[in-house]
Each structure stands twice: as structure tokens, then as C-alpha cells.
Enzyme design. Sequence first.
Site: not given
Ligand code: DGL
Length: 283
Positions: A16-17, A48-49, A79-81, A158, A190-192
Amino acid sequence: MDKLPFSPKNAIGIFDSGVGGLSVLREIRNQIPDSPIIYFGDQFHVPYGPRELEEVYSLSKVITQFLLSLGAGIIVVACNTASAAALYPLREEFPDIPFVGMEPAVKPAAEKTHTGNVGVLATPATFQGKLYNSVVERFAKNVKIYRNTCSGLVQEIEKGNFSGIETRNILENALYPMLENEIDSVVLGCTHYPFVIPLIREIVGPNVTVIDPAPAIAKQTMRILSQDVDSGTNKNQNNTILLTSGPIKEFQNFINLIEIHDVEIQEVKWSQDKSEINIVHKK
Ligand code: DGL
């Protein structure tokens, strides 16, 4: 060749990011406790978004190569992104490796909605990607979707800020307009975001379903492992290693905060041209 504290064979590689993929790791450890895991959080590049899909793909490719070189036999793009930017091309690039990717859980939300209104929280890159648009096209044509990118939320998470004022403001600004439009489910794209589910529940109340895809992703990983990968087992050992490309102390604090136990933590570093990643050895 880089050395890890143990030699995982056919480990589950997860990346993930940053810390977001740990919400997926938690589910994978629950469902597949004996499998060795190597997790990579790219905290040097988080978030990453807002990045271009092309850049996220390049980073994802190098991370995948690195995880494979360390012994991963399957890659979970937690990570979805990164899934939006890289899942299809990674499958082409590494045809012998099984990949599990994330896509916003719009399908279950569209199937269950009574009001016909669904909220989706995800990053700008995820909304831009083909994956999201194809899911909406296939499964949610007759549903009204309200989207929000929750700008700044990944950075707050984060920092471990799960319920402070900044986090609350971002979520209230995203969710109140959706509630006015009578959403009855909100998809965490988003996994966060699963780390702030208690706050999201508090804001949306009991009549809105919050959908976290992590359990389904863990299930899918288990399915693939049982079919494709001669999964390494490391019973009764510390079989999870967590790598971060960011400051190790902050990462350690986050791990303590979410109470993930029995893990090895290791710092890694990107090369200057971003073409490889190396383990940082303590002197
Ligand atoms: N955890 C991330 C996701 O699922 C990325 C969030 C990010 O880094 O912007 O999209």
C-alpha cells in the site's frame, strides 16, 4: 541479495502507499494465520491518491519486483489507488504471479440499497481509474452514486489521528451532503479508511451500512492460495514482516496503536532513481 530476519517462501506479499493496507493485512492474518506475510508500506511516497496513475504504476511495479525477490508468491495490492493504476498492467507484466486487487465495493452496495443512493469515499486517482468506472458501469447503472475524495484524510490517518477534529471535519464535510441525499450505504474505497469506521458510524448513524471490502479481499486471497500457490507455512513463528520506506519510529507507533502483534519491522530505502528498493541494515 537482501536479507530478512527469516526466509519466507511463497509468502503473501501485500503493499500500500502507507499504513492503509494494514487494514487488509489484519483480515488476512485472521483468515490465513499460518501463512508468512511480507507487507510493504510506501510511506516515502504517501499519499498516492493525488499522483498521476502512470507514476503510481511505476512505483507499484518496483514494489512488486522487490516483494517477489524477497520470497512473495502472491501479491495483494492492498491499495485502491495502486489497483486502479497498476492491477491490469501488473498482471500482464508478471503473468505467472497471482494478484489480488482492490476495487470499491460498489456492487454489494448497489445490490442492497433501498433508497437507490450510495456514497463512495475514495482517492481522486481511484475515481479516475478504469477499474472503478467499469464496476459502476457493470453493477450500479441504476443507482445514484455520491462521491467524495476526503482530501487530507489519508495523511491524518497516517498520523494515527482517528477521531481528532481535523479527521472529523473532513468526514463530516464528505458525509453530511450524502446523508441529505439519503444514502443508505457508504463504500470505503480506500484501505486507509477502515481505521476510522467508528467515527464514520458515529456520523452516519445506525441506518447507513458502512462497507469495508477487506474481509472479501482476504477470502479471495485464501481462495487463490488454496488453488495456485504452494503456500509456505511457518506455524508458531513470527511470520509477518512489515517494511516501510518512511520513518521507522512513526510506523512502529502506528503498529502499536492498532495493536498488531508478533511482527518484525524493517526499514527500506528507495534508490535515487526509484528503480529499486533496498533493506536498510542497522550499523
Ligand atoms: N490506501 C490507499 C487506497 O486504498 C491510498 C491512499 C493514498 O495514498 O492516497 O487508495
